[in-house]
Design a protein around this motif. Sequence first.
Motif, PDB file in Angstrom:
ATOM      1  N   ARG A 157       1.015  -1.140  -0.114  1.00 14.67           N
ATOM      2  CA  ARG A 157       0.056   0.171  -0.197  1.00 14.67           C
ATOM      3  C   ARG A 157       0.796   1.241  -0.088  1.00 14.67           C
ATOM      4  O   ARG A 157       1.730   1.359   0.516  1.00 14.67           O
ATOM      5  N   SER A 158       0.642   2.219  -0.880  1.00 16.68           N
ATOM      6  CA  SER A 158       1.127   3.491  -0.942  1.00 16.68           C
ATOM      7  C   SER A 158       0.301   4.608  -0.794  1.00 16.68           C
ATOM      8  O   SER A 158      -0.793   4.595  -1.086  1.00 16.68           O
ATOM      9  N   GLN A 159       0.993   5.773  -0.442  1.00 13.06           N
ATOM     10  CA  GLN A 159       0.397   7.074  -0.399  1.00 13.06           C
ATOM     11  C   GLN A 159       0.106   7.463  -1.807  1.00 13.06           C
ATOM     12  O   GLN A 159      -0.750   8.395  -1.857  1.00 13.06           O
ATOM     13  N   TYR A 160       0.837   6.999  -2.695  1.00 14.85           N
ATOM     14  CA  TYR A 160       0.642   7.226  -4.093  1.00 14.85           C
ATOM     15  C   TYR A 160      -0.181   6.271  -4.894  1.00 14.85           C
ATOM     16  O   TYR A 160      -1.394   6.343  -5.130  1.00 14.85           O
ATOM     17  N   ARG A 161       0.548   5.446  -5.422  1.00  8.96           N
ATOM     18  CA  ARG A 161       0.065   4.228  -6.269  1.00  8.96           C
ATOM     19  C   ARG A 161       0.493   3.082  -5.699  1.00  8.96           C
ATOM     20  O   ARG A 161       1.332   2.990  -5.347  1.00  8.96           O
ATOM     21  N   ASN A 162      -0.534   1.966  -5.197  1.00 10.33           N
ATOM     22  CA  ASN A 162      -0.006   0.715  -4.748  1.00 10.33           C
ATOM     23  C   ASN A 162       1.064   0.265  -5.973  1.00 10.33           C
ATOM     24  O   ASN A 162       1.042   0.355  -6.896  1.00 10.33           O
ATOM     25  N   VAL A 163       2.081  -0.389  -5.064  1.00  5.63           N
ATOM     26  CA  VAL A 163       3.019  -1.110  -5.672  1.00  5.63           C
ATOM     27  C   VAL A 163       2.946  -2.283  -5.564  1.00  5.63           C
ATOM     28  O   VAL A 163       2.768  -3.146  -4.789  1.00  5.63           O
ATOM     29  N   LEU A 164       2.919  -3.094  -7.137  1.00  6.98           N
ATOM     30  CA  LEU A 164       2.654  -4.550  -7.033  1.00  6.98           C
ATOM     31  C   LEU A 164       4.040  -5.232  -7.514  1.00  6.98           C
ATOM     32  O   LEU A 164       4.856  -4.624  -8.039  1.00  6.98           O
ATOM     33  N   VAL A 165       4.304  -6.501  -6.876  1.00  7.23           N
ATOM     34  CA  VAL A 165       5.385  -7.216  -7.222  1.00  7.23           C
ATOM     35  C   VAL A 165       4.959  -8.557  -7.958  1.00  7.23           C
ATOM     36  O   VAL A 165       3.786  -9.114  -7.509  1.00  7.23           O
TER      37      VAL A 165
END
Lengths: 216, 297
Positions: free
Chosen positions: B32-40
């Motif tokens: 979860r991110s303040q900007y856009r969620n980061v996916l791996v």
Amino acid sequence: MQQQQALVSVSHSVASRLAILAVAFINGFVIMSIELLGGRVLAPYFGSSVHVWGSIIAVFMLSLSLGYLWGGKLSLRNPGHRTFISFFIFAALLCLPIIYLADPVMRTIFLSIEDPRYGSLWSAVFLYFAPICVMGMVSPYSVRLLVLTQEQSGGVAGMLYFVSTLGSALGTLATSFYFVMWFEINQVMWGCVVALLLCAALIAFSSRHAIKEQTS
Amino acid sequence: MNFRIWSPLLCVLVLISAAPASAQRQVIHEERSQYRNVLVTEFNGQRCMLFNIHRGDMNQTCIDLRNPRRLVFNYTKMSFAGLLINPEPERILVAGLGGGTIPMVMRELYPEAEIDVLEVDQAVVNVAREFFGYREDEKHEVHVVDARVFIKRAGLRGDKYDYIVLDAFSGEYIPEHLLTREFLEEVKAILTDDGVVVANTFASSDLYDYESVTYQAVFGEFYNFKRVGSGNRIILATNGELPELGDLRSRSRDLYDVLAPYDMNILEFPPLLTTEADWDESTRILTDQYSPANLLN
């Protein structure tokens, strides 16, 4: 006596009622145009992180809320077009520091506050609180000038929210889609200053016209 | 529950669960991110960091799980062209972390160098550490900060760097305040006389012309580096005169052996560098007052 007070404090004529709706629209447009540009004004010193937008939106909301409160209070004492006109002139003048003093203000804050969250918050307070607060006073004051009877008051308030928020929506779109591509930030800011002065002129003209109509 | 309200959400959920299956791509983590969620994601022996799975091509960074040293992306390899201008960097600044590939390779190549990395999103830092083997050390620090803010403060402190990588521009939203003349002047102010700025920029779209004239206005002549099949263009700029192409060729021979393990053939780079302007030089310069980069892309 009562008759005469009614003469100055409310707008009967169609022209002056339309003029008030028009300036409410322009006021809403200008507020959001300035808010959108605010992100670009602050970015060189505080970045465009999410908290910079948080600061700007919070300060605009706070300024508007207090503007509504004080504008409503002011409308209780001797309401008239002269005060209404002065809102726009003050708002226009208070926009000038955004054009001329943004850099020195932000530089000072940047040097004294390390955390960009609070740096952006204080910059937004210093640059935007006063003009946006005055622009917020326009809305409740417009209601006072337009309401003739108690039964109408809800309808008048609804109409004013409608035009001013519609103006805000269009101001946001026009600025983000087109103005930033066509103009420099300060050119758009000057456009806002001129638009606010036009609002003052429009009210001055339409109210003088209306008074003449009624006294003749 | 009102289905009218929930149906768009359901659609999104269905899409999210369907997308990896159809692409054979497995999402192994979502931060979860303040900007856009980061996916791996993992796919075909590669692990990638993405910001937006629906767009498909939004890989921010990838590593080869079988050979983690091999650089997967062309533009990452291209960014090491800066070593042709400064082959012995001592103070390195990297704006934009991604998976941490560039700083980690720099650390391996130059164990003594001081490295500062700027990344605006804490979530990216977390994911880089956990899934991409990103490690800091006592002379290598990542700062969670907007690059403009850090560089402005570095300038006020009088800090200097001799190798600056500007790579904060990938993704859908372009940070417009990192493209302007004023920003590049701040970058130039913290660049040593023998240092190099390596900027990863857009090769296609209208922005190419705008960025080119803006870099030219600040740095004068620069080396332009494009490769067929890559949507990226690397700008190599310096604080003074550019070194001759002949010097770059001899340096590429010196660097070939150390860069080969990363699947980089640096001998290919010098012939592709040019100072020739292939952009419209009458384009308007981007400034803090005028930077509609997201509308131009």
